[in-house]
Design an enzyme around this catalytic site. Structure first.
Site, PDB file in Angstrom:
ATOM      1  NE  ARG A  67      -2.858   0.227   3.352  1.00 34.00           N
ATOM      2  CZ  ARG A  67      -2.069   0.801   4.379  1.00 34.00           C
ATOM      3  NH1 ARG A  67      -1.741   2.145   4.586  1.00 34.00           N
ATOM      4  NH2 ARG A  67      -2.178  -0.033   5.554  1.00 34.00           N
TER       5      ARG A  67
ATOM      6  CE1 TYR B  74     -14.721  16.063 -14.081  1.00 36.99           C
ATOM      7  CE2 TYR B  74     -14.334  15.467 -11.832  1.00 36.99           C
ATOM      8  CZ  TYR B  74     -14.532  14.964 -12.983  1.00 36.99           C
ATOM      9  OH  TYR B  74     -14.868  14.000 -13.276  1.00 36.99           O
TER      10      TYR B  74
ATOM     11  CG  ASP C   2      -8.343  19.548 -12.338  1.00 34.47           C
ATOM     12  OD1 ASP C   2      -7.703  19.271 -13.086  1.00 34.47           O
ATOM     13  OD2 ASP C   2      -9.260  19.010 -11.806  1.00 34.47           O
TER      14      ASP C   2
ATOM     15  CE  LYS D 131     -11.017  12.759 -17.570  1.00 31.50           C
ATOM     16  NZ  LYS D 131     -11.240  13.868 -16.643  1.00 31.50           N
TER      17      LYS D 131
HETATM   18  C1  LIG Z   1     -12.069  13.609 -15.429  1.00 32.90           C
HETATM   19  C2  LIG Z   1     -11.476  14.867 -14.450  1.00 32.90           C
HETATM   20  C3  LIG Z   1     -11.212  14.562 -13.158  1.00 32.90           C
HETATM   21  C4  LIG Z   1     -11.452  13.433 -12.364  1.00 32.90           C
HETATM   22  O1  LIG Z   1     -10.770  12.287 -12.993  1.00 32.90           O
HETATM   23  P1  LIG Z   1     -11.330  10.930 -12.739  1.00 32.90           P
HETATM   24  O2  LIG Z   1      -9.903   9.858 -12.994  1.00 32.90           O
HETATM   25  O3  LIG Z   1     -12.371  10.365 -13.756  1.00 32.90           O
HETATM   26  O4  LIG Z   1     -11.670  10.495 -11.326  1.00 32.90           O
HETATM   27  C5  LIG Z   1     -10.576  15.720 -12.516  1.00 32.90           C
HETATM   28  N1  LIG Z   1     -10.656  16.891 -12.989  1.00 32.90           N
HETATM   29  C6  LIG Z   1     -11.124  17.086 -14.399  1.00 32.90           C
HETATM   30  C7  LIG Z   1     -10.762  18.568 -14.990  1.00 32.90           C
HETATM   31  C8  LIG Z   1     -11.201  16.179 -15.176  1.00 32.90           C
HETATM   32  O5  LIG Z   1     -11.474  16.239 -16.273  1.00 32.90           O
END
Ligand SMILES: *Cc1c(COP(=O)(O)O)cnc(C)c1O
Length: 388
Positions: free
Chosen positions: A56, A109, A181, A206
């Site tokens: 972990r 988001y 972010d 992403k």
């Molecule tokens: C998709 C997304 C997230 C969250 O990511 P997950 O891996 O789906 O939990 C956070 N911030 C932004 C801007 C996103 O587009």
């Protein structure tokens, strides 16, 4: 990473790899582990300081990913989490305390907002949403109990670009932490830590992974805030499987070529959209007419494949005719993979500090790695169906 002076593409290629430690293998292999054995009692008793002590707490594979993200984001430290949302929650929880106040951009988001509204509020933490265009004006919203300023630039639905340095500089003067972010840029076109942010996080789901088959979050941060974040991270038992870390590292190696392709194709599709009679407005900060263009030039070296546009009001049947006929553009959550996506969105419903009244239907596109000419012809046929 050996040399911080190496350029970004070189760092992304070489970071998080140590072939000599792995029988000469180019890639750090997948180490699957829960128990890690110690050779003797003395080593077991010294395990507090050991880099490897329990699955972990990380494996050579997850450590390799952390090192590679440090090289990408220009950060001293990185934590990896099992999704972008878990990365967001770890950061927000790390600054939560009774009576605390957070400032969060109105363009953030959805699940970020929900964590503030549903989870933090229960514990007496108050969130104020601010206009993403606020810049140094953020100072007027700061209270003695403000602990964290949250940014997302550009906003992943509406694409406003924030004046990150103005906000981080103001926060620093008040002793307030800043987190951003950075998912849109993939960390490739923007390194917010160099712009003064304490924390730059991404949905590694992403662009870092890039192939629509991994869930991942990355939290790049300065050494100054690392211990605080790590404490929350450990208490919640956050960890990433080595298999997912391996896939993310594999994706990361081609980040540069993918991002440059997304950049060029995205701009080509955005420019084509600008000329369509059904399109009221294109939200793409790399276009000179976009309100965020000046800020984008200041803070970014390129644009990803994610942007939006607003169509004249359409009835739902016509929208369905248009969308249901696409074959290259998929419909679904997420983005940042190699393939193109299209989804209608409705940012008006969650905004509280600013209004989103664009005068028609908002649509979000992810321009993937297909030939943009094929994407444009598919969109052209989509508008034909809309008119039919
Ligand atoms: C998709 C997304 C997230 C969250 O990511 P997950 O891996 O789906 O939990 C956070 N911030 C932004 C801007 C996103 O587009």
């Amino acid at each position: 990473m050996k040399d911080k002076n190496l350029r970004l593409d070189t760092r992304v290629t070489h970071s998080g790899r140590a072939p000599a430690e792995h029988f000469g293998m180019v890639n750090t292999p997948v180490y699957r582990a829960s128990t890690i054995l110690f050779p003797n009692l003395a080593a077991l008793e010294a395990k507090e300081g050991a880099k490897l002590r329990y699955g972990r707490r990380g494996t050579p594979t997850t450590h390799a990913l952390e090192d590679a993200i440090c090289a990408l984001e220009g950060s001293e430290r990185t934590l990896v989490a099992p999704s972008g949302v878990s990365a967001i929650s770890v950061v927000l929880m790390s600054y939560a305390e009774p009576g605390a106040h957070f400032l969060v951009t109105d363009s953030s988001y959805g699940p970020t907002r929900k964590f503030c509204e549903f989870t933090l509020r229960k514990f007496g933490i108050e969130t104020t949403y601010y206009d993403p265009a606020i810049g140094a004006g953020i100072e007027s919203l700061i209270r003695p109990e403000t602990k964290l300023i949250w940014m997302e630039s550009p906003g992943s639905q509406t694409f406003e670009v924030q004046d990150v340095a103005a906000i981080t500089e103001t926060a620093r003067r008040h002793g307030i932490a800043t987190a951003i972010d950075n998912t849109w840029s993939g960390g490739y076109f923007c390194q917010p830590i160099a712009q003064g942010a304490d924390i730059s996080l991404q949905a590694g789901t992403k662009y870092i992974s890039g192939h629509s088959d991994v869930m991942l979050g990355t939290i790049a941060c300065s050494a100054a805030v690392y211990d605080r974040l790590r404490e929350t991270y450990l208490r919640f038992g956050i960890c990433v499987s080595s298999d997912d870390a391996y896939l993310a590292l594999r994706g990361l190696r081609t980040l540069g070529v993918r991002m440059n392709h997304h950049h060029a194709s995205g701009i080509e599709v955005a420019n084509w959209l600008l000329e369509q009679p059904e399109v009221l407005r294109v939200m793409h900060p790399a276009l000179p007419q976009d309100p965020g263009h000046r800020m984008w030039k200041k803070y970014f070296t390129g644009a990803s494949g994610l942007f939006g546009f607003v169509m004249k009001p359409v009835d739902h049947d016509a929208l369905a005719r248009m969308f249901d006929g696409f074959s290259l553009f998929g419909m679904g959550s997420s983005w940042g993979g190699f393939e193109s996506l299209i989804v209608p969105s409705n940012p008006s419903v969650y905004r509280t500090a600013t209004e989103w009244n664009p005068g028609g239907q908002t649509v979000r596109l992810h321009v993937g790695l297909e030939d943009p000419a094929d994407l444009i012809s598919e969109l052209r046929m989509g508008f034909d169906r809309l008119r039919a």
